[in-house]
Design an enzyme around this catalytic site. Structure first.
Site, PDB file in Angstrom:
ATOM      1  CG  HIS A  44      -2.015   1.137   0.955  1.00 25.61           C
ATOM      2  ND1 HIS A  44      -3.003   1.025   0.371  1.00 25.61           N
ATOM      3  CD2 HIS A  44      -1.590   2.515   1.570  1.00 25.61           C
ATOM      4  CE1 HIS A  44      -3.619   2.517   0.691  1.00 25.61           C
ATOM      5  NE2 HIS A  44      -2.764   3.233   1.328  1.00 25.61           N
ATOM      6  N   GLY A  58      -7.996  14.230  -9.686  1.00 25.18           N
ATOM      7  CA  GLY A  58      -8.912  13.225 -10.005  1.00 25.18           C
ATOM      8  C   GLY A  58      -8.522  11.587  -9.626  1.00 25.18           C
ATOM      9  CG  HIS A 104      -4.198   3.258  -9.508  1.00 27.25           C
ATOM     10  ND1 HIS A 104      -4.534   3.654  -8.323  1.00 27.25           N
ATOM     11  CD2 HIS A 104      -5.059   3.959 -10.515  1.00 27.25           C
ATOM     12  CE1 HIS A 104      -5.571   4.756  -8.542  1.00 27.25           C
ATOM     13  NE2 HIS A 104      -5.864   4.785  -9.665  1.00 27.25           N
ATOM     14  CG  HIS A 109      -5.541   4.860 -14.786  1.00 27.25           C
ATOM     15  ND1 HIS A 109      -7.186   4.321 -14.524  1.00 27.25           N
ATOM     16  CD2 HIS A 109      -5.283   5.627 -13.863  1.00 27.25           C
ATOM     17  CE1 HIS A 109      -7.642   4.920 -13.698  1.00 27.25           C
ATOM     18  NE2 HIS A 109      -6.564   5.845 -13.039  1.00 27.25           N
TER      19      HIS A 109
HETATM   20  P1  5GP Z   1      -8.157   7.084  -9.869  1.00 26.45           P
HETATM   21  O1  5GP Z   1      -9.221   8.143 -10.322  1.00 26.45           O
HETATM   22  O2  5GP Z   1      -7.915   6.836  -8.441  1.00 26.45           O
HETATM   23  O3  5GP Z   1      -6.791   7.369 -10.754  1.00 26.45           O
HETATM   24  O4  5GP Z   1      -8.784   5.700 -10.508  1.00 26.45           O
HETATM   25  C1  5GP Z   1      -9.274   4.642  -9.923  1.00 26.45           C
HETATM   26  C2  5GP Z   1      -9.789   3.675 -10.803  1.00 26.45           C
HETATM   27  O5  5GP Z   1     -10.168   2.507 -10.076  1.00 26.45           O
HETATM   28  C3  5GP Z   1     -11.175   4.226 -11.659  1.00 26.45           C
HETATM   29  O6  5GP Z   1     -11.066   4.076 -12.975  1.00 26.45           O
HETATM   30  C4  5GP Z   1     -12.295   3.033 -11.206  1.00 26.45           C
HETATM   31  O7  5GP Z   1     -12.956   2.943 -12.142  1.00 26.45           O
HETATM   32  C5  5GP Z   1     -11.470   1.980 -10.677  1.00 26.45           C
HETATM   33  N1  5GP Z   1     -12.179   1.302  -9.526  1.00 26.45           N
HETATM   34  C6  5GP Z   1     -12.693   1.734  -8.541  1.00 26.45           C
HETATM   35  N2  5GP Z   1     -13.042   0.506  -7.453  1.00 26.45           N
HETATM   36  C7  5GP Z   1     -12.844  -0.430  -8.380  1.00 26.45           C
HETATM   37  C8  5GP Z   1     -12.928  -1.818  -8.011  1.00 26.45           C
HETATM   38  O8  5GP Z   1     -13.488  -2.186  -7.021  1.00 26.45           O
HETATM   39  N3  5GP Z   1     -12.562  -2.739  -8.792  1.00 26.45           N
HETATM   40  C9  5GP Z   1     -11.841  -2.349 -10.004  1.00 26.45           C
HETATM   41  N4  5GP Z   1     -11.234  -3.512 -10.885  1.00 26.45           N
HETATM   42  N5  5GP Z   1     -11.719  -0.975 -10.451  1.00 26.45           N
HETATM   43  C10 5GP Z   1     -12.048  -0.084  -9.557  1.00 26.45           C
HETATM   44 ZN    ZN Z   2      -4.120  -0.130  -0.617  1.00 24.86          ZN
END
Ligand code: 5GP
Ligand code: ZN
Length: 105
Positions: A46, A88, A95, A97
């Site tokens: 984490h 955002g 992570h 994308h």
């Molecule tokens: P962030 O906005 O934090 O960069 O992206 C978070 C991403 O995690 C979003 O694209 C969202 O759709 C994805 N996400 C959120 N909850 C879950 C989940 O429970 N499972 C999966 N596979 N993706 C998730």
């Molecule tokens: Zn975590």
């Protein structure tokens, strides 16, 4: 970390299928895809965001981006890292994308 959705996924609590897994990293499909292919590259440890990430870890994560895109036959793709709520970020477990095909982000 308690109450972190990605830690729960990594611990197998939702039975999420991993496209890739090694000692330090998992890759799985985004639940709300913003492209034909939308993968998330996630460290098992984490780490909140890129500000908290070591050089060694980000290098490892980027090497997995390369490995997984080759594995999945993806040649053209966008990588995105959101850092901080105002940028955002919604999940506060680092992570990367990977988006490919009809990108809506
Ligand atoms: P962030 O906005 O934090 O960069 O992206 C978070 C991403 O995690 C979003 O694209 C969202 O759709 C994805 N996400 C959120 N909850 C879950 C989940 O429970 N499972 C999966 N596979 N993706 C998730
Ligand atoms: Zn975590």
């Amino acid at each position: 970390m308690v109450d972190c959705i990605f830690c729960k996924i990594i611990n197998g609590e939702f039975g999420t299928k991993f496209v890739y897994e090694d000692e330090n990293v998992v890759v799985f499909n985004d639940i709300n895809p913003k492209a034909d292919t939308h993968l998330l590259v996630v460290p098992k440890k984490h780490v909140t965001d890129l500000n908290e990430c070591s050089e060694e870890l980000i290098a490892k994560l980027m090497s997995i981006v390369k490995k997984v895109t080759v594995q999945e036959g993806i040649k053209s793709y966008r990588t995105v890292i959101n850092t901080g709520k105002e940028a955002g970020q919604e999940v506060f477990h680092l992570h990367i994308h990977i988006l490919s095909g009809n990108i809506k982000l």
